[in-house]
Scaffold this active site. Structure first.
Site, PDB file in Angstrom:
ATOM      1  N   LYS A 192     -15.765  69.274  54.049  1.00 39.25           N
ATOM      2  CA  LYS A 192     -15.851  67.890  53.569  1.00 39.25           C
ATOM      3  C   LYS A 192     -14.439  67.362  53.411  1.00 39.25           C
ATOM      4  O   LYS A 192     -13.521  68.132  53.122  1.00 39.25           O
ATOM      5  CB  LYS A 192     -16.565  67.835  52.219  1.00 39.25           C
ATOM      6  CG  LYS A 192     -17.172  66.500  51.907  1.00 39.25           C
ATOM      7  CD  LYS A 192     -18.483  66.326  52.636  1.00 39.25           C
ATOM      8  CE  LYS A 192     -19.142  65.020  52.313  1.00 39.25           C
ATOM      9  NZ  LYS A 192     -20.530  64.985  52.800  1.00 39.25           N
TER      10      LYS A 192
HETATM   11  P1  NAD Z   1     -22.889  54.373  52.046  1.00 35.29           P
HETATM   12  O1  NAD Z   1     -21.493  54.082  51.639  1.00 35.29           O
HETATM   13  O2  NAD Z   1     -23.408  53.901  53.355  1.00 35.29           O
HETATM   14  O3  NAD Z   1     -23.921  53.829  50.932  1.00 35.29           O
HETATM   15  C1  NAD Z   1     -23.802  54.134  49.567  1.00 35.29           C
HETATM   16  C2  NAD Z   1     -24.734  53.205  48.800  1.00 35.29           C
HETATM   17  O4  NAD Z   1     -24.749  53.588  47.422  1.00 35.29           O
HETATM   18  C3  NAD Z   1     -24.315  51.752  48.833  1.00 35.29           C
HETATM   19  O5  NAD Z   1     -25.481  50.919  48.769  1.00 35.29           O
HETATM   20  C4  NAD Z   1     -23.481  51.612  47.544  1.00 35.29           C
HETATM   21  O6  NAD Z   1     -23.427  50.265  47.089  1.00 35.29           O
HETATM   22  C5  NAD Z   1     -24.293  52.496  46.617  1.00 35.29           C
HETATM   23  N1  NAD Z   1     -23.528  53.069  45.506  1.00 35.29           N
HETATM   24  C6  NAD Z   1     -22.325  53.682  45.560  1.00 35.29           C
HETATM   25  N2  NAD Z   1     -21.960  54.080  44.328  1.00 35.29           N
HETATM   26  C7  NAD Z   1     -22.966  53.735  43.490  1.00 35.29           C
HETATM   27  C8  NAD Z   1     -23.180  53.866  42.099  1.00 35.29           C
HETATM   28  N3  NAD Z   1     -22.274  54.439  41.298  1.00 35.29           N
HETATM   29  N4  NAD Z   1     -24.353  53.386  41.590  1.00 35.29           N
HETATM   30  C9  NAD Z   1     -25.273  52.822  42.406  1.00 35.29           C
HETATM   31  N5  NAD Z   1     -25.113  52.649  43.713  1.00 35.29           N
HETATM   32  C10 NAD Z   1     -23.973  53.099  44.247  1.00 35.29           C
HETATM   33  O7  NAD Z   1     -23.044  55.965  51.914  1.00 35.29           O
HETATM   34  P2  NAD Z   1     -24.190  56.875  52.532  1.00 35.29           P
HETATM   35  O8  NAD Z   1     -23.684  57.467  53.802  1.00 35.29           O
HETATM   36  O9  NAD Z   1     -25.503  56.167  52.475  1.00 35.29           O
HETATM   37  O10 NAD Z   1     -24.150  58.082  51.466  1.00 35.29           O
HETATM   38  C11 NAD Z   1     -24.895  58.057  50.256  1.00 35.29           C
HETATM   39  C12 NAD Z   1     -25.013  59.482  49.744  1.00 35.29           C
HETATM   40  O11 NAD Z   1     -25.683  60.278  50.742  1.00 35.29           O
HETATM   41  C13 NAD Z   1     -23.695  60.208  49.465  1.00 35.29           C
HETATM   42  O12 NAD Z   1     -23.898  61.112  48.398  1.00 35.29           O
HETATM   43  C14 NAD Z   1     -23.454  60.983  50.750  1.00 35.29           C
HETATM   44  O13 NAD Z   1     -22.611  62.115  50.551  1.00 35.29           O
HETATM   45  C15 NAD Z   1     -24.874  61.398  51.061  1.00 35.29           C
HETATM   46  N6  NAD Z   1     -25.126  61.778  52.465  1.00 35.29           N
HETATM   47  C16 NAD Z   1     -24.856  60.920  53.489  1.00 35.29           C
HETATM   48  C17 NAD Z   1     -25.136  61.310  54.793  1.00 35.29           C
HETATM   49  C18 NAD Z   1     -24.934  60.389  55.958  1.00 35.29           C
HETATM   50  O14 NAD Z   1     -25.296  60.778  57.073  1.00 35.29           O
HETATM   51  N7  NAD Z   1     -24.414  59.206  55.779  1.00 35.29           N
HETATM   52  C19 NAD Z   1     -25.649  62.598  55.047  1.00 35.29           C
HETATM   53  C20 NAD Z   1     -25.934  63.433  53.971  1.00 35.29           C
HETATM   54  C21 NAD Z   1     -25.669  63.009  52.678  1.00 35.29           C
END
Ligand code: NAD
Length: 431
Positions: free
Chosen positions: A121
């Site tokens: 990561k």
């Molecule tokens: P992203 O940046 O596309 O979206 C994040 C979302 O969460 C946004 O809507 C943002 O406004 C909201 N957010 C951020 N901080 C917040 C808070 N404190 N309270 C409420 N809402 C909040 O990110 P993503 O890729 O959707 O990732 C979200 C989670 O999923 C992370 O933990 C990431 O590690 C995990 N994840 C992502 C992927 C991927 O393929 N993108 C894969 C596995 C895990």
């Protein structure tokens, strides 16, 4: 392996850079299952620490011609099963310890899905919303250049995470390719289709979340189309999860982003809500719904609560007020150890992150395989293969959880750690 049962260092003596709440959460989870997984204390000690961590300074010339320097990190937890794999996030809270925790979870996630990868990561500590497109490009390219000694298509393969996207991956791929003198699509996953990306990769994590929820709900004897769902976060994971849930007939009654959430007990029109969010920049104020804070959103009455925002959202402080009947972790590490215990006592099952959000790395693996073969699959094939991987992993977790009366997270961790430990035992430690 001589000395495999010797613990070299007491648990509390962590190097200061790893002394981070999220790393403690990851270690606590690992320590909680080592005995059950049948892993010797010595091997467990190896698994507790990342193999390699790189800290870099990323200088960027801003649009006003001033210079800013951002700290950046890449942590590789374990390469025992293959090249390391994991996202890159741009976030003001990124630390090396946070990356170490997330890298460890990536190792477990890849092992659980039986992908030939270890976990990594990385991230840059910055406020992505304050950067222009040009500044973000210069930041990405310089960060990639700093990572060159440790990344590569057979070594460590980055992907998108919080606040990074297809464009970020295209810049990373281009920077790497310019250094080696030819196009290397397999250096990153989550790229645009035009440079070797895979169909369905952008949606894969959200689709995988819903596949796991649907199968878990079926095993619980419920029907998804009868259920109400709250989704925290509506980015790449939560946004797709909302849409897929609604398409399968679930009633999405609450959705949030970082600025707050909206609630409509009779169900939200998720397509209209997505349009509103794109137009307004936030979900708040959506006509026909009540605005709620993020704290309130987590406590709304619903059948399934999907956490798809960020880590440490359900804690010892709020877990006893959760009113969902099932929690699904789309985000990484959204439930602290204390919240885990409280929800277990209350009989609320948690579909753990290393299983539930593994659809992203699964289709990243498909993308990497396609890039190496220069042979591309269609969406139907990828959806079928993704479904097989996700349901297969859920089945293994569910069966162990039932057989040994374990919470689903512990069952998932036991299975993952056994896979990694078996490979480590077979390979031995290079002296
Ligand atoms: P992203 O940046 O596309 O979206 C994040 C979302 O969460 C946004 O809507 C943002 O406004 C909201 N957010 C951020 N901080 C917040 C808070 N404190 N309270 C409420 N809402 C909040 O990110 P993503 O890729 O959707 O990732 C979200 C989670 O999923 C992370 O933990 C990431 O590690 C995990 N994840 C992502 C992927 C991927 O393929 N993108 C894969 C596995 C895990």
């Amino acid at each position: 392996m001589a000395g495999a049962d010797t613990v070299a260092r007491p648990a509390e003596e962590l190097p200061p850079e790893l002394d981070d709440p999220l790393f403690h959460q990851a270690l606590g989870q690992l320590d909680g299952v080592v005995e059950r997984a049948g892993v010797s204390a010595g091997l467990a000690e190896v698994l507790r620490f990342p193999e390699r961590a790189l800290a870099v300074a990323v200088p960027v010339e801003l649009d006003d011609a001033s210079m800013a320097v951002f700290p950046g990190y890449r942590v590789q937890h374990s390469s025992v099963l293959g090249p390391t794999k994991g996202g890159i996030r741009f976030d003001p809270e990124v630390t090396l310890g946070e990356c170490a925790a997330l890298a460890m979870w990536m190792s477990w996630k890849c092992a659980l899905l039986r992908l030939p990868y270890g976990g990594a990561k990385g991230g840059v500590r910055c406020n992505p919303r304050s950067l222009s497109d040009g500044e973000r490009e210069r930041l990405t390219r310089r960060f990639t250049a700093e990572l060159l000694p440790v990344i590569g298509p057979q070594r460590d393969i980055p992907a998108p995470d919080m606040a990074t996207d297809e464009q970020t991956m295209a810049w990373m791929m281009d920077t790497y390719s310019m250094q080696v003198g030819h196009a290397v699509p397999g250096i990153v996953t989550g790229k645009p289709l035009s440079v070797g990306g895979s169909v369905l990769r952008p949606e894969a994590t959200g689709i995988g979340v819903v596949m796991v929820v649907e199968e878990a709900v079926r095993r619980l004897g419920w029907t998804l189309s009868d259920l109400s769902v709250v989704v925290q976060g509506c980015g790449k994971v939560g946004g797709v999860a909302c849409r897929e849930l609604a398409e399968r007939g679930a009633r999405v009654v609450g959705v949030s982003d970082i600025g707050g959430g909206v609630h409509a007990p009779d169900g939200l029109d998720v397509v209209a809500l997505d349009g509103w969010r794109r137009e307004q920049g936030a979900v708040a104020g959506f006509p026909g719904a009540d605005d709620v804070t993020n704290a309130e959103l987590l406590e709304l009455p619903c059948d399934v609560l999907v956490l798809a925002a960020t880590e440490e959202q359900l804690t010892g402080e709020n877990a006893d007020r959760v009113r969902a009947r099932l929690v699904a972790e789309g985000a990484n590490g959204p439930t602290t150890l204390a919240a885990d215990e409280i929800l277990a006592e209350r009989g609320i099952p948690i579909l753990p992150d290393i299983l539930t959000n593994a659809g992203g790395v699964a289709v990243s693996y498909f993308e990497w395989v396609q890039d190496i073969q220069r042979l591309f699959w269609d969406a139907a094939e990828i959806r079928t293969r993704l479904g097989e991987l996700m349901r297969g992993a859920l089945d293994r977790v569910w069966r162990l959880a039932e057989a040994e009366e374990l919470p689903l997270r512990r069952a998932a961790l036991v299975l993952s750690i056994r896979e990694v430990a078996a490979a480590l035992r077979a390979r031995g430690i290079h002296p």
